[in-house]
Design a protein around this motif. Structure first.
Motif, short mmCIF file in Angstrom:
data_model
loop_
_atom_site.label_atom_id
_atom_site.label_comp_id
_atom_site.label_asym_id
_atom_site.label_seq_id
_atom_site.Cartn_x
_atom_site.Cartn_y
_atom_site.Cartn_z
N MET A 1 -16.45 -4.66 -21.80
CA MET A 1 -15.43 -3.96 -22.57
C MET A 1 -14.06 -4.55 -22.27
N PRO A 2 -13.15 -4.49 -23.23
CA PRO A 2 -11.77 -4.85 -22.93
C PRO A 2 -11.16 -3.84 -21.96
N PRO A 32 -15.18 -2.68 -29.56
CA PRO A 32 -16.56 -2.20 -29.50
C PRO A 32 -16.57 -0.74 -29.03
N ARG A 33 -17.57 0.00 -29.49
CA ARG A 33 -17.61 1.41 -29.10
C ARG A 33 -17.93 1.52 -27.62
N PRO A 34 -17.05 2.15 -26.85
CA PRO A 34 -17.32 2.27 -25.41
C PRO A 34 -18.32 3.39 -25.11
N LEU A 148 -16.57 -1.60 -13.90
CA LEU A 148 -16.88 -0.59 -14.91
C LEU A 148 -16.94 -1.19 -16.30
N ARG A 149 -16.21 -2.27 -16.52
CA ARG A 149 -16.20 -2.91 -17.85
C ARG A 149 -17.58 -3.41 -18.21
N LEU A 154 -14.36 1.53 -21.11
CA LEU A 154 -13.05 1.00 -21.48
C LEU A 154 -12.00 1.59 -20.54
N VAL A 155 -11.29 0.72 -19.82
CA VAL A 155 -10.22 1.17 -18.94
C VAL A 155 -8.91 1.09 -19.73
#
Length: 279
Positions: A1-2, A32-34, A148-149, A154-155
């Motif tokens: 995830m970004p 993208p859907r987190p 976590l990504r 998503l952070v």
């Protein structure tokens, strides 16, 4: 995830369509859907490090002087005690407490998510900013969140790199003072070239004016930690508001196709001193 840093500005951005909120909507459409969102908001600034761990976090209206529709706004995203525990585990041996009922989602989080994910159907967990810790602590914690990504989280950090409500200039609704430009440009250069040395910004001659209190700047340190692990960072949506706020956003991950600059952000109440609104 970004991983993202969003300059959130006035909470009235929640209700308005302007240059920034349209860009936030375009950003949300490209993401993208987190599996979940971990939000680091300037507005949960306490003497401890904690995550919200309730199944249904409340919408907190933590400001003053704004119109009733903003106080009526709800962002009913679910929470997730299970994902909160993942976050607690990810940062070990660092300690993070679990908040089962004291906090919720404040406007630093929901004013942005109202545009990024308007359906409020992605679980959201907030991480507090520990006011008792130095900048290095927050940067290090950001690096620990990087794992976590890979788990679909998503952070999202939310603040403003330049944030001085005592120096608001009502005559400059979409402009920044010279000192605001200088500091924001230094931050962009630091995030691009050497995010691991983000604390150097504390030595900048305009730091005291740009960051009179640290809570809106510290979320950038989390994004810098993530960028240091990733090895790159992209600045997005650069502009200013009311002379003394910068709205610059950042992306960690694959480059996003969004405008480099935009303008048109929400105003503040005219009958309440800006530094009393809790923006």
């Amino acid at each position: 995830m970004p991983a993202l840093f969003i300059g959130h500005g006035s909470p009235m951005n929640t209700l308005e369509l302007n240059g920034f909120t349209r860009a936030w909507r375009a950003l949300g459409a490209t993401l993208p859907r987190p599996r979940a969102i971990l939000a680091v908001s300037a507005h949960w600034y306490i003497g401890a490090t904690a995550v919200t761990a309730m199944a249904k976090p409340r919408t907190i209206h933590d400001f003053y002087g704004f119109p009733k529709p903003l106080f009526d706004f709800e962002y009913p995203a679910p929470g997730s005690p299970e994902i909160a525990q993942e976050i607690v585990d990810a940062v070990k041996p660092g300690w993070v407490g679990a908040d089962h009922g004291e906090w919720g989602l404040d406007h630093g989080t929901w004013s942005v998510l109202a545009h990024l994910f308007p359906r409020a159907d992605v679980p959201v967990i907030q991480l507090s900013i520990n006011a008792s810790k130095p900048f290095d602590y927050h940067f290090d914690l950001g690096t620990r969140l990087s794992a976590l990504r890979d788990r679909g989280i998503l952070v999202l950090s939310s603040g403003n790199v330049v944030h001085n409500l005592r120096l608001i200039d009502w005559k400059r609704p979409t402009e920044g003072a010279d000192w605001a430009h200088r500091f924001d440009e230094a931050a962009v250069a630091q995030m691009h070239d050497e995010p691991a040395a983000i604390a150097k910004l504390g030595e900048h001659p305009d730091f005291a004016r740009a960051v009179p209190t640290p809570e809106h700047f510290i979320p950038l340190l989390y994004t810098a930690g993530l960028a240091a692990v990733e090895g790159r960072c992209q600045s997005l949506l650069r502009s200013y508001s009311l002379g003394s706020l910068s709205m610059t956003c950042y992306n960690v991950g694959a480059d996003l196709d969004l405008p480099g600059e935009t303008e048109g952000v929400a105003d503040l109440p005219g009958d309440v001193p800006p530094d009393q609104t809790n923006t």
